[in-house]
Design an enzyme around this catalytic site. Structure first.
Site, PDB file in Angstrom:
ATOM      1  N   ASN A  16      14.199 -67.541  29.859  1.00  0.00           N
ATOM      2  CA  ASN A  16      13.842 -67.727  31.044  1.00  0.00           C
ATOM      3  C   ASN A  16      15.025 -67.127  32.101  1.00  0.00           C
ATOM      4  OD1 ASN A  16      11.804 -69.213  30.079  1.00  0.00           O
ATOM      5  ND2 ASN A  16      12.627 -71.281  30.848  1.00  0.00           N
ATOM      6  N   GLU A  30      14.960 -74.265  27.464  1.00  0.00           N
ATOM      7  CA  GLU A  30      16.147 -74.410  28.182  1.00  0.00           C
ATOM      8  C   GLU A  30      17.109 -75.609  27.701  1.00  0.00           C
ATOM      9  OE1 GLU A  30      15.440 -74.343  32.434  1.00  0.00           O
ATOM     10  OE2 GLU A  30      14.409 -72.589  32.212  1.00  0.00           O
ATOM     11  N   TYR A  63      15.999 -66.271  36.320  1.00  0.00           N
ATOM     12  CA  TYR A  63      15.269 -66.132  37.685  1.00  0.00           C
ATOM     13  C   TYR A  63      16.587 -65.542  38.608  1.00  0.00           C
ATOM     14  CZ  TYR A  63      11.954 -69.838  36.531  1.00  0.00           C
ATOM     15  OH  TYR A  63      10.837 -70.814  36.116  1.00  0.00           O
ATOM     16  N   ARG A 116       1.178 -70.373  28.520  1.00  0.00           N
ATOM     17  CA  ARG A 116       2.473 -71.127  28.062  1.00  0.00           C
ATOM     18  C   ARG A 116       2.286 -72.469  28.696  1.00  0.00           C
ATOM     19  NH1 ARG A 116       8.222 -71.583  29.867  1.00  0.00           N
ATOM     20  NH2 ARG A 116       9.249 -72.871  27.950  1.00  0.00           N
ATOM     21  N   HIS A 135       9.576 -79.533  26.755  1.00  0.00           N
ATOM     22  CA  HIS A 135      10.195 -79.219  28.047  1.00  0.00           C
ATOM     23  C   HIS A 135      10.726 -80.429  28.808  1.00  0.00           C
ATOM     24  CE1 HIS A 135       9.511 -75.928  31.224  1.00  0.00           C
ATOM     25  NE2 HIS A 135      10.068 -76.731  31.832  1.00  0.00           N
ATOM     26  N   GLU A 157       9.707 -67.503  31.259  1.00  0.00           N
ATOM     27  CA  GLU A 157       9.565 -67.967  32.701  1.00  0.00           C
ATOM     28  C   GLU A 157      10.457 -66.710  33.546  1.00  0.00           C
ATOM     29  OE1 GLU A 157      10.955 -71.882  34.009  1.00  0.00           O
ATOM     30  OE2 GLU A 157      10.047 -72.527  31.847  1.00  0.00           O
TER      31      GLU A 157
HETATM   32  C1  GBH Z   1      13.146 -73.589  34.950  1.00  0.00           C
HETATM   33  O1  GBH Z   1      14.638 -73.556  35.175  1.00  0.00           O
HETATM   34  C2  GBH Z   1      12.417 -74.775  34.315  1.00  0.00           C
HETATM   35  O2  GBH Z   1      12.156 -74.462  33.048  1.00  0.00           O
HETATM   36  C3  GBH Z   1      11.271 -75.092  34.979  1.00  0.00           C
HETATM   37  O3  GBH Z   1      10.668 -76.335  34.475  1.00  0.00           O
HETATM   38  C4  GBH Z   1      11.300 -75.078  36.601  1.00  0.00           C
HETATM   39  O4  GBH Z   1      10.296 -75.380  37.297  1.00  0.00           O
HETATM   40  C5  GBH Z   1      11.725 -73.612  36.796  1.00  0.00           C
HETATM   41  O5  GBH Z   1      12.800 -73.112  36.343  1.00  0.00           O
HETATM   42  C6  GBH Z   1      11.844 -73.576  38.407  1.00  0.00           C
HETATM   43  O6  GBH Z   1      12.998 -74.122  38.731  1.00  0.00           O
HETATM   44  O7  GBH Z   1      19.563 -77.419  41.961  1.00  0.00           O
HETATM   45  O8  GBH Z   1      21.622 -76.020  42.225  1.00  0.00           O
HETATM   46  O9  GBH Z   1      21.799 -77.928  40.547  1.00  0.00           O
HETATM   47  C7  GBH Z   1      15.276 -72.720  35.520  1.00  0.00           C
HETATM   48  C8  GBH Z   1      16.774 -72.931  35.253  1.00  0.00           C
HETATM   49  C9  GBH Z   1      18.354 -74.539  35.816  1.00  0.00           C
HETATM   50  C10 GBH Z   1      17.350 -73.536  37.664  1.00  0.00           C
HETATM   51  C11 GBH Z   1      18.905 -75.801  36.809  1.00  0.00           C
HETATM   52  C12 GBH Z   1      17.678 -74.481  38.518  1.00  0.00           C
HETATM   53  C13 GBH Z   1      19.523 -76.294  39.012  1.00  0.00           C
HETATM   54  C14 GBH Z   1      20.211 -75.825  39.979  1.00  0.00           C
HETATM   55  N1  GBH Z   1      17.260 -73.996  36.158  1.00  0.00           N
HETATM   56  N2  GBH Z   1      19.239 -75.272  38.242  1.00  0.00           N
HETATM   57  S1  GBH Z   1      20.902 -76.768  41.143  1.00  0.00           S
END
Ligand code: GBH
Length: 478
Positions: free
Chosen positions: A307, A171, A309, A81, A126, A374
């Site tokens: 996605n 996202e 995490y 991807r 993206h 993701e």
């Molecule tokens: C993904 O977002 C992205 O699609 C990807 O590009 C990125 O590299 C990957 O995650 C890893 O981060 O800093 O406390 O304000 C995941 C969702 C939304 C998670 C925004 C981090 C910011 C939190 N992201 N969030 S903060």
């Protein structure tokens, strides 16, 4: 006390797709090479060098894509991807100039993948909007949907003979925040509670336009699939009170339902709880209409890209400024200090939240095919990246339980990420790669980390390696 990680013995279904993911601005570099136009991330990072690192060179995948494919081959993935940089294809954002060298780059990458038996999965957006389109307002301006449709037509026309898996957006929740908070990413516009909602509205519309374009013009001949990737944390109730349970549900509606409900629910439209709360707050603020409008874009996704995490604990309470999305949601999100950490403050290791989110999606949207586009873990770039291996295996274990015990229709998984890359607001300080990249070496060599070998084994055996269930003494899951 210690909880020993216990991994599932289930196997991945025969047609389950495995891969890894990246994104153009995070890996390509070559920001102004061969006719590429400026993006909103180029502009923002260059205007604020004191505040942001940049992706000017990044992992130099524009020149080193064959190294990326070599690593993919070593992993044995079925799918890669990656995203296409809109301003590399259309430097002005419009179709008046189609950059031949940009088309050639993605043709080379796609052909190299196919020659190695790897299927391309392409994200159209993206986050690197052409700056020229930001100059006319960016995503809050609904005319951008027209431009996105024409951009997508160029992609289908040039690549659709070989690309059969498309994602319109990565996202929306994350990048619409760039029109709400200065700190949330490009273009860094402070208009919370207004610009973010307006952007989302255009994005949903643009997504639907491109889905219908594919249906009406390209699908019959090209026979691919097209979806959207949404991101969501799991929100678990902070305690047993009705207020906390409702707050957790509300949080999911404000994160995931905002985009998923209009597309995937049988009802269509934005979630009711969102519309009610935004209208009530808007009236309280003395406005004569809701800060949000209504649009139907139902059924415009062949699968549900997800996605995921991490997890938060949710309880009811006032947060954020007036007006703002988080104010409208009215949910306090709390990290449990006992959850294992990563290099990213927001990312705690909570595998059971993954399973709960998958079950929630299956219930809420009538069990759509879910493609996990993701999931991954950040550290500081260690080659012996045991914590990444534990993260991936424990999250995959929950994914297997969701398939086999809960009946969730999960059809694929692309881990974030193939290589260490530009981590947006965190620059190069937080590493998500299964391959290490030395950013002080101009040659940017890709070096396999331990997790890449475990990932390769999982893909080859189609089950989780059992030694990781024995040695583990970290609280990763229940
Ligand atoms: C993904 O977002 C992205 O699609 C990807 O590009 C990125 O590299 C990957 O995650 C890893 O981060 O800093 O406390 O304000 C995941 C969702 C939304 C998670 C925004 C981090 C910011 C939190 N992201 N969030 S903060």
């Amino acid at each position: 006390g210690k909880v020993v990680q216990c991994l599932s013995n289930y196997t991945f279904p025969p047609d389950f797709r495995f891969g890894v993911a990246t994104a153009s601005y995070q890996i390509e570099g070559a920001w102004n090479t061969d006719g590429k136009g400026e993006s909103i991330w180029d502009r923002m990072t260059h205007q604020h060098p004191d505040f942001f690192f940049n992706g000017d060179v990044a992992a130099d995948s524009y020149h080193l894509y064959k190294e990326d494919v070599r690593a993919l081959k070593e992993l044995g993935v079925g799918v890669y991807r990656f995203s296409i940089s809109w301003p590399r294809i259309l430097p002005t954002g419009d179709v008046d100039v189609v950059n031949k060298l940009g088309i050639a780059y993605y043709n080379n990458l796609i052909n190299e993948l196919l020659a190695n038996g790897i299927e391309p999965m392409v994200t159209m957006y993206h986050w690197d909007l052409p700056q020229a389109l930001q100059d006319i307002g960016g995503w809050p301006n609904q005319v951008i949907a027209d431009y996105f449709e024409e951009y997508a037509r160029v992609l289908f026309t040039h690549f659709g003979d070989r690309v059969k898996l498309w994602l319109t957006f990565n996202e929306p929740l994350s990048f619409c925040a760039g029109y709400g908070e200065w700190r949330a990413g490009a273009p860094g516009i402070d208009a919370h509670g207004i610009g973010d909602y307006m952007s989302a509205h255009t994005v949903l519309h643009a997504h639907a336009r491109v889905y219908h374009l594919y249906d009406n013009v390209f699908r019959k001949k090209q026979k691919g699939q097209i979806g959207i990737t949404l991101d969501s944390e799991w929100a678990d109730p902070f305690d047993g009170t009705v207020e906390s349970k409702e707050a957790a549900e509300r949080e999911l509606q404000f994160q995931l339902g905002w985009f998923a409900h209009p597309i995937f629910s049988s009802e269509g439209d934005y979630p009711r709880v969102m519309k009610e709360r935004i209208l009530n707050n808007s009236l309280k603020e003395g406005r004569t209409r809701s800060r949000k409008e209504v649009k139907y874009v139902q059924g415009t996704s062949d699968f549900f890209g997800l996605n995921h995490y991490t997890t938060n604990l949710a309880r009811s309470g006032a947060v954020g400024e007036t007006p703002s999305l988080i104010r409208d949601a009215g949910v306090q999100m709390i990290l449990d200090p006992s959850w294992p950490s990563s290099a990213s403050a927001w990312l705690k290791v909570v595998p059971w939240g993954f399973r709960k989110l998958l079950v929630w999606i299956a219930k809420e949207y009538n069990n759509p095919p879910v493609y996990v586009t993701e999931n991954g873990f950040s550290d500081h770039g260690e080659l012996r990246d045991t914590n990444r291996t534990k993260y991936i295996t424990s999250y995959l274990s929950e994914l297997l339980k969701a398939i086999h015990e809960d009946g969730c229709n999960v059809i694929g998984y692309t881990a974030w990420s193939l290589i260490d890359n530009y981590e947006w607001m965190s620059g190069y300080t937080e590493k998500f790669g299964m391959y290490y990249v030395n950013y002080s070496d101009p040659a940017r060599p890709r070096v396999p980390k331990d997790s890449s070998r475990v990932m390769a084994e999982i893909i080859r055996t189609r089950q989780l390696p059992q030694q990781y269930s024995q040695e583990d003494d970290v609280k990763l899951g229940i």
